[in-house]
Design an enzyme around this catalytic site. Structure first.
Site, PDB file in Angstrom:
ATOM      1  N   GLU A  22    -118.199 -34.771   4.034  1.00 53.64           N
ATOM      2  CA  GLU A  22    -117.410 -33.537   4.151  1.00 53.64           C
ATOM      3  C   GLU A  22    -118.224 -32.344   3.661  1.00 53.64           C
ATOM      4  O   GLU A  22    -118.876 -32.408   2.616  1.00 53.64           O
ATOM      5  CB  GLU A  22    -116.134 -33.703   3.313  1.00 53.64           C
ATOM      6  CG  GLU A  22    -114.907 -33.150   3.965  1.00 53.64           C
ATOM      7  CD  GLU A  22    -114.535 -33.865   5.258  1.00 53.64           C
ATOM      8  OE1 GLU A  22    -114.922 -33.348   6.341  1.00 53.64           O
ATOM      9  OE2 GLU A  22    -113.865 -34.899   5.207  1.00 53.64           O
ATOM     10  N   HIS A  23    -118.170 -31.286   4.457  1.00 55.86           N
ATOM     11  CA  HIS A  23    -118.921 -30.057   4.173  1.00 55.86           C
ATOM     12  C   HIS A  23    -120.435 -30.317   4.145  1.00 55.86           C
ATOM     13  O   HIS A  23    -121.179 -29.644   3.439  1.00 55.86           O
ATOM     14  CB  HIS A  23    -118.433 -29.392   2.874  1.00 55.86           C
ATOM     15  CG  HIS A  23    -117.053 -28.805   3.039  1.00 55.86           C
ATOM     16  ND1 HIS A  23    -116.836 -27.541   3.514  1.00 55.86           N
ATOM     17  CD2 HIS A  23    -115.827 -29.356   2.853  1.00 55.86           C
ATOM     18  CE1 HIS A  23    -115.526 -27.316   3.588  1.00 55.86           C
ATOM     19  NE2 HIS A  23    -114.896 -28.403   3.192  1.00 55.86           N
ATOM     20  N   ASP A  25    -121.913 -30.926   7.384  1.00 59.47           N
ATOM     21  CA  ASP A  25    -122.423 -30.642   8.742  1.00 59.47           C
ATOM     22  C   ASP A  25    -123.175 -29.317   8.816  1.00 59.47           C
ATOM     23  O   ASP A  25    -124.258 -29.232   9.401  1.00 59.47           O
ATOM     24  CB  ASP A  25    -121.326 -30.761   9.820  1.00 59.47           C
ATOM     25  CG  ASP A  25    -120.135 -29.830   9.671  1.00 59.47           C
ATOM     26  OD1 ASP A  25    -120.030 -29.138   8.626  1.00 59.47           O
ATOM     27  OD2 ASP A  25    -119.302 -29.800  10.596  1.00 59.47           O
ATOM     28  N   GLY A 110    -103.009 -27.122  12.671  1.00 56.66           N
ATOM     29  CA  GLY A 110    -103.414 -26.648  11.341  1.00 56.66           C
ATOM     30  C   GLY A 110    -103.292 -27.733  10.291  1.00 56.66           C
ATOM     31  O   GLY A 110    -103.238 -27.460   9.099  1.00 56.66           O
ATOM     32  N   GLY A 112    -105.480 -30.187   9.777  1.00 54.69           N
ATOM     33  CA  GLY A 112    -106.770 -30.748   9.384  1.00 54.69           C
ATOM     34  C   GLY A 112    -107.251 -31.863  10.285  1.00 54.69           C
ATOM     35  O   GLY A 112    -108.182 -32.577   9.948  1.00 54.69           O
ATOM     36  N   SER A 114    -108.214 -31.252  13.444  1.00 56.86           N
ATOM     37  CA  SER A 114    -109.007 -30.581  14.477  1.00 56.86           C
ATOM     38  C   SER A 114    -108.254 -30.304  15.762  1.00 56.86           C
ATOM     39  O   SER A 114    -108.775 -30.539  16.855  1.00 56.86           O
ATOM     40  CB  SER A 114    -110.259 -31.388  14.811  1.00 56.86           C
ATOM     41  OG  SER A 114    -111.218 -31.161  13.853  1.00 56.86           O
ATOM     42  N   SER A 115    -107.039 -29.798  15.632  1.00 54.63           N
ATOM     43  CA  SER A 115    -106.323 -29.439  16.852  1.00 54.63           C
ATOM     44  C   SER A 115    -107.073 -28.334  17.609  1.00 54.63           C
ATOM     45  O   SER A 115    -107.040 -28.289  18.839  1.00 54.63           O
ATOM     46  CB  SER A 115    -104.894 -29.000  16.537  1.00 54.63           C
ATOM     47  OG  SER A 115    -104.907 -28.038  15.514  1.00 54.63           O
ATOM     48  N   ASP A 160    -116.576 -31.411  14.264  1.00 50.21           N
ATOM     49  CA  ASP A 160    -115.292 -31.601  14.948  1.00 50.21           C
ATOM     50  C   ASP A 160    -115.481 -31.666  16.461  1.00 50.21           C
ATOM     51  O   ASP A 160    -114.925 -32.530  17.138  1.00 50.21           O
ATOM     52  CB  ASP A 160    -114.332 -30.457  14.601  1.00 50.21           C
ATOM     53  CG  ASP A 160    -114.091 -30.357  13.109  1.00 50.21           C
ATOM     54  OD1 ASP A 160    -114.454 -31.293  12.381  1.00 50.21           O
ATOM     55  OD2 ASP A 160    -113.558 -29.319  12.668  1.00 50.21           O
ATOM     56  N   TYR A 210    -113.826 -21.156   3.275  1.00 53.16           N
ATOM     57  CA  TYR A 210    -114.786 -21.987   4.000  1.00 53.16           C
ATOM     58  C   TYR A 210    -116.124 -21.251   4.128  1.00 53.16           C
ATOM     59  O   TYR A 210    -117.190 -21.785   3.806  1.00 53.16           O
ATOM     60  CB  TYR A 210    -114.207 -22.336   5.376  1.00 53.16           C
ATOM     61  CG  TYR A 210    -115.075 -23.268   6.195  1.00 53.16           C
ATOM     62  CD1 TYR A 210    -114.946 -24.644   6.073  1.00 53.16           C
ATOM     63  CD2 TYR A 210    -116.004 -22.765   7.089  1.00 53.16           C
ATOM     64  CE1 TYR A 210    -115.732 -25.511   6.825  1.00 53.16           C
ATOM     65  CE2 TYR A 210    -116.802 -23.612   7.848  1.00 53.16           C
ATOM     66  CZ  TYR A 210    -116.653 -24.981   7.721  1.00 53.16           C
ATOM     67  OH  TYR A 210    -117.443 -25.821   8.469  1.00 53.16           O
TER      68      TYR A 210
HETATM   69  C1  GLA Z   1    -113.959 -28.191   9.145  1.00 53.06           C
HETATM   70  C2  GLA Z   1    -115.114 -27.697  10.020  1.00 53.06           C
HETATM   71  C3  GLA Z   1    -116.195 -28.775  10.144  1.00 53.06           C
HETATM   72  C4  GLA Z   1    -116.615 -29.304   8.780  1.00 53.06           C
HETATM   73  C5  GLA Z   1    -115.391 -29.675   7.945  1.00 53.06           C
HETATM   74  C6  GLA Z   1    -115.757 -30.058   6.532  1.00 53.06           C
HETATM   75  O1  GLA Z   1    -113.284 -29.241   9.774  1.00 53.06           O
HETATM   76  O2  GLA Z   1    -114.632 -27.365  11.292  1.00 53.06           O
HETATM   77  O3  GLA Z   1    -117.301 -28.260  10.851  1.00 53.06           O
HETATM   78  O4  GLA Z   1    -117.437 -28.391   8.120  1.00 53.06           O
HETATM   79  O5  GLA Z   1    -114.460 -28.624   7.878  1.00 53.06           O
HETATM   80  O6  GLA Z   1    -116.499 -31.232   6.524  1.00 53.06           O
END
Ligand code: GLA
Length: 369
Positions: A22-23, A25, A110, A112, A114-115, A160, A210
């Site tokens: 996570e975080h 990419d 919304g 989380g 990835s809609s 995503d 973010y």
């Molecule tokens: C969101 C962003 C992704 C990624 C995640 C955290 O989903 O769209 O690119 O950075 O947060 O891992």
């Protein structure tokens, strides 16, 4: 006279869950997401003119886009995701026909999962089908990511859009976000299942946190004299970390350790070492909570209860954070019992969930046959 054309088909575009990484990419690191078996269905019908009309079962006004003008950022409603994608095809010089798209979803917006990437990649897949040609391999996630950057104002990484576009049933995707090389890792459905637990807290990645994390990582890499945090080796880190101010040290420490966890997790999955995979998920959550500071009280409470429950190997928040969902790795043989047990424990502890569901790795966006 009707403006509808004759071409008609449906696109399925899934949501995604990230198992670990996570975080990482946008730091050129590693991620391990799956496309899930929930998502958006987009019923498409060509039009004889150059208009695109989008409707959604979630309500909101229909969106109308005129393909005869050069599309530019500025739109405030949910149509901006589609408009960004269509602008990408305009830039490439594709002749896009007009179309209608009716969207139905079984994915919380919304939440989380990835809609927004599902919508972007779904629209891109519809355009490919209407145009009768495909983007070169790997270009679709990039086009959709650019739409998100420019039209939605979210400086997201590539995870995503890659997960939604390139998922494979029964497999997690080990993605190197620097090279965008992908390895599909089989996930034994007869041994483990994945449980999504929605905290019900709506995240808004647009609100600046973010982007702030991204800047802190860039600043940490610059202070360490490296192009990105991916370039910081374990040895560099042990030698140089004290040169960083406390905030950058915590942020960078998360990213560097999380990259190592992704590789260790993938290896554990390949060997079927589920307790080890679960332990790494727990470490990832703690690091996101304490050092990266992107979790929230509700997600922490969910993960604490889930991680302790029989039949659960591990649990962590998934996605950008500040709300959204947690993902638990559970024993397949007792998955339904685990769900009941968690519901009881959570309600006894006064911890609320907006819903939970078992999921499995599914195929990426495609035209339905
Ligand atoms: C969101 C962003 C992704 C990624 C995640 C955290 O989903 O769209 O690119 O950075 O947060 O891992």
């Amino acid at each position: 006279m009707t403006s509808l054309g004759r071409t008609e088909f449906a696109v399925w575009s899934p949501g995604r869950v990230n198992l670990i990484g996570e975080h990482t990419d946008y730091n050129d690191g590693f991620v391990l997401p799956i496309a899930i078996d929930r998502g958006l269905r987009i019923a498409v019908r060509s039009r004889l003119d150059r208009r695109v009309i989008l409707t959604s079962d979630r309500g909101g006004s229909p969106v109308a886009i005129d393909l005869d003008i050069t599309l530019a950022p500025g739109r405030g409603d949910w149509g901006r995701y589609a408009e960004g994608v269509l602008a990408g095809f305009q830039r490439l010089g594709w002749q896009i026909p007009g179309f209608e798209a009716a969207i139905t979803a079984d994915l919380p917006a919304g939440g989380g999962l990835s809609s927004s990437a599902a919508l972007e990649v779904g629209i891109a897949t519809a355009v490919e089908a209407l145009a009768g040609r495909s983007l070169p391999d790997g270009d679709k996630p990039l086009l959709c990511q650019r739409a998100e950057h420019e039209f939605a104002g979210v400086p997201c990484g590539i995870m995503d859009q890659c997960a939604v576009a390139l998922g494979r049933a029964g497999h997690a995707m080990l993605l190197d976000c620097r090279t965008r090389r992908l390895r599909h890792v089989p996930l034994a459905a007869d041994t483990v299942r994945l449980l999504v637990i929605d905290s019900g807290v709506k995240h808004a990645l647009v609100d600046g946190e973010y982007a702030a994390r991204r800047r802190q990582c860039e600043s940490a890499a610059a202070l360490l004299g490296r192009p990105t945090l991916r370039d910081v080796t374990e040895e560099d880190w042990l030698r140089d970390r004290d040169r960083l101010p406390a905030l950058e040290r915590r942020r960078a420490g998360h990213v560097i350790a999380e990259n190592a966890r992704v590789l260790a997790f993938a290896a554990a999955v390949e060997r079927g070492e589920w307790p080890e995979a679960g332990r790494l998920m727990g470490e990832s959550h703690a690091s996101l909570r304490d050092d990266y500071e992107v979790s929230c009280r509700e997600l922490d409470a969910i993960c604490a209860i889930a991680a302790e429950a029989d039949g659960v190997f591990g649990c962590r928040m998934t996605g950008g954070g500040f709300g959204g969902c947690a993902i638990a790795l559970v024993e397949a043989s007792s998955a339904d019992a685990v769900v009941d047990r968690l519901k009881e424990r959570m309600s006894a502890a006064g911890v609320h969930s907006a819903g939970m569901f078992l999921t499995r790795p599914a195929a990426g966006a495609h035209v339905q046959g």
